[in-house]
Design an enzyme around this catalytic site. Sequence first.
Site, short mmCIF file in Angstrom:
data_model
loop_
_atom_site.label_atom_id
_atom_site.label_comp_id
_atom_site.label_asym_id
_atom_site.label_seq_id
_atom_site.Cartn_x
_atom_site.Cartn_y
_atom_site.Cartn_z
N HIS A 92 0.85 -1.20 0.00
CA HIS A 92 0.00 0.00 0.00
C HIS A 92 0.88 1.24 0.00
O HIS A 92 1.82 1.34 0.78
CB HIS A 92 -0.91 0.02 1.23
CG HIS A 92 -1.86 1.19 1.19
ND1 HIS A 92 -3.05 1.14 0.51
CD2 HIS A 92 -1.76 2.44 1.68
CE1 HIS A 92 -3.66 2.31 0.60
NE2 HIS A 92 -2.89 3.12 1.32
N ASP A 171 -14.80 3.55 7.37
CA ASP A 171 -13.76 4.35 6.73
C ASP A 171 -14.30 5.03 5.47
O ASP A 171 -13.98 6.18 5.19
CB ASP A 171 -12.55 3.48 6.38
CG ASP A 171 -11.51 4.32 5.65
OD1 ASP A 171 -10.97 5.25 6.27
OD2 ASP A 171 -11.28 4.09 4.45
N ARG A 178 -13.57 13.52 5.72
CA ARG A 178 -12.23 14.08 5.92
C ARG A 178 -11.80 14.87 4.70
O ARG A 178 -11.17 15.93 4.80
CB ARG A 178 -11.22 12.94 6.19
CG ARG A 178 -11.40 12.35 7.57
CD ARG A 178 -10.59 11.07 7.71
NE ARG A 178 -9.19 11.29 7.46
CZ ARG A 178 -8.39 10.40 6.87
NH1 ARG A 178 -8.86 9.21 6.49
NH2 ARG A 178 -7.13 10.67 6.67
N SER A 193 -7.25 4.66 8.80
CA SER A 193 -7.97 4.51 7.54
C SER A 193 -7.29 3.45 6.67
O SER A 193 -7.93 2.51 6.17
CB SER A 193 -7.99 5.86 6.81
OG SER A 193 -8.37 5.71 5.47
N LYS A 197 -8.49 -1.05 6.37
CA LYS A 197 -8.81 -1.73 5.12
C LYS A 197 -7.84 -2.88 4.85
O LYS A 197 -8.22 -3.95 4.38
CB LYS A 197 -8.80 -0.73 3.96
CG LYS A 197 -10.02 0.18 3.97
CD LYS A 197 -9.94 1.27 2.94
CE LYS A 197 -8.89 2.28 3.29
NZ LYS A 197 -9.00 3.58 2.69
N1 URA Z 1 -5.54 6.34 1.64
C1 URA Z 1 -6.43 5.84 2.52
O1 URA Z 1 -6.92 4.74 2.38
N2 URA Z 1 -6.75 6.58 3.59
C2 URA Z 1 -6.23 7.79 3.82
O2 URA Z 1 -6.57 8.40 4.82
C3 URA Z 1 -5.33 8.32 2.88
C4 URA Z 1 -4.98 7.56 1.79
#
Ligand code: URA
Length: 442
Positions: A92, A171, A178, A193, A197
Amino acid sequence: MTPVIDAVSVIADKRDGRELTDEQITWTIDRYTRADGVADEQMSALLMAIYLRGMTDREIVTWTRSMIDSGTRMDFGGLRRAGRPVATVDKHSTGGVGDKITLPLAPLVASFGVAVPQLSGRGLGHTGGTLDKLESISGWRADLTTAQMHSQLESVGAVICAAGADLAPADRKMYALRDVTGTVESIPLLASSIMSKKIAEGTGALVLDVKTGSGAFLSSSDDARRLAETMVSLGTAAGVRTTALLTDMSTPLGLTAGNAVEVAESLEVLAGGGPADVVELTLALAREMLVAAGLPDADPAAHLADGRAMDTWRSMIAAQGGDPDAPLPVAPHVEVVRAASSGVLTSLDAHAVGVAAWRLGAGRAVPGAAVQAEAGVVLHAKPGDAVVAGTPLYSLHTRTPEAIAGAVAALEGAAVIGPMVVGADRDSRPLTRPLVLDRVTV
Ligand code: URA
C-alpha cells in the site's frame, strides 16, 4: 453498569484533550456507520478534534479495530496455487504523483507464485488512483466479487480491484468527510484509515510505501516516519507481517502523471525498460514483498528482464475483461511547455505536477465524476537533467483544451533551473535525493 455515551460528550472530551475510552470509540464508530446517533456534522467535529489533539496509541488501536468491525473481514487463508497453499502479500502506498508502482509490482511479485490481493482506490485530490489508471485499458473492470478475486488469485496470482462496500464501511463514510473538512493529514486518521482496510482485506503480509515530500499527504519526513511506525505497529499487532519503506515524493515518480500515460510507462517497466526511479522503487518493494512471502533469494529484476512479469500482467488484465493488446487512448490536445532558461533542473515540484494532471482531467473535482483516461502530464526532464532554453519541459495532455490554462498556472514556478554544475547530467544526477530513504520495522 454500562456507561451512558452520547456524541456531544465524546466530541467535548476529545476537544478538551481527554483520552477517549474504548467504549466511547466503539460506540461512536458503530453508531456513525449505522447512521444512528452520530450525525455527519458530529463526526466532522470529532475528526477535527482528533486532527488537533491527536490520539494515544491505545485510542488508535481501538479506533482501527472498530473500523474493521464495521464491516466484514476477507479471508485468503485457504488459497492454493499449483495445488499448494500460497502466501498472500500486499503493498500500500500513502499516495503520490506519478505513483504507478502497483501496476508493474503486483504481476511481478505474482510471477514468483505468490498471491497479491491488491485492493486499490481512485484518485484523491492531487494524487492519482490505480483504478482510474487501469480503467484506461479497454474493457478492464475494477469491480469483482470475493469469489472472482479468489479464483483469479489462484489462477493468475495477482488481482488489482476495488474494495467491496462491506470492507471497513466506517472508513468509506469517514474518508468522504475528511476530504471536505480539512482533516486528511492527521497521523491517527491516516493510519487507521489505511490499516483498517488492509487488515480487513485479510492479507498475510503487507509492505507499506510511505511517501514524504511536497507530493505526499505528509510533507515532513518526521511525520511520515511516525505514520510508518504507527501503521507497522497496527499491522503487526493484528498478526499481519508489516514493514514500511519511507520514500521520496518531492518530485514525481517517472516521467508521467495521469491515467493512460502512466499505464504506458508501466508497460515499459514490464518490458524490461522504463525510467530508472520507477524501476528502482518497483524492485525495492518487490524484494520486501518477496522476503515477507518467504522468498528471500528471489530476483525480481530477472522477471522484468525475461518477460515473466509481463506474462502475468497480460493474464491479470485479461482475467478482468481487459484487452492487453488494445491501443491506449491518446489525448487530442497536447500543449508543450518549454524551458525559459538554460542550466540544470534543480527541482521539479511533485505537488504542482499532480495538480496540473488533475486540472487536465486526470482526477475528479467532485466525488464519483468521470476522469479522462487520456489526461496527464508527460515530463521531458527530471531533477539533475541539463535543460536548454526553448526545449520542452512538459507536455500537457487533455481532451478539454480549456483546462490547459489552469494546468499551466499550476506549473508556474514548479521547475527550478539553476546554473550548470559539472557532472550534473542524466547519468550522475548529483542533485537528486535518494528515492528509498529508510526502512521501518517493529
Ligand atoms: N488512503 C487511505 O486509504 N486513507 C487515507 O486516509 C489516505 C490515503
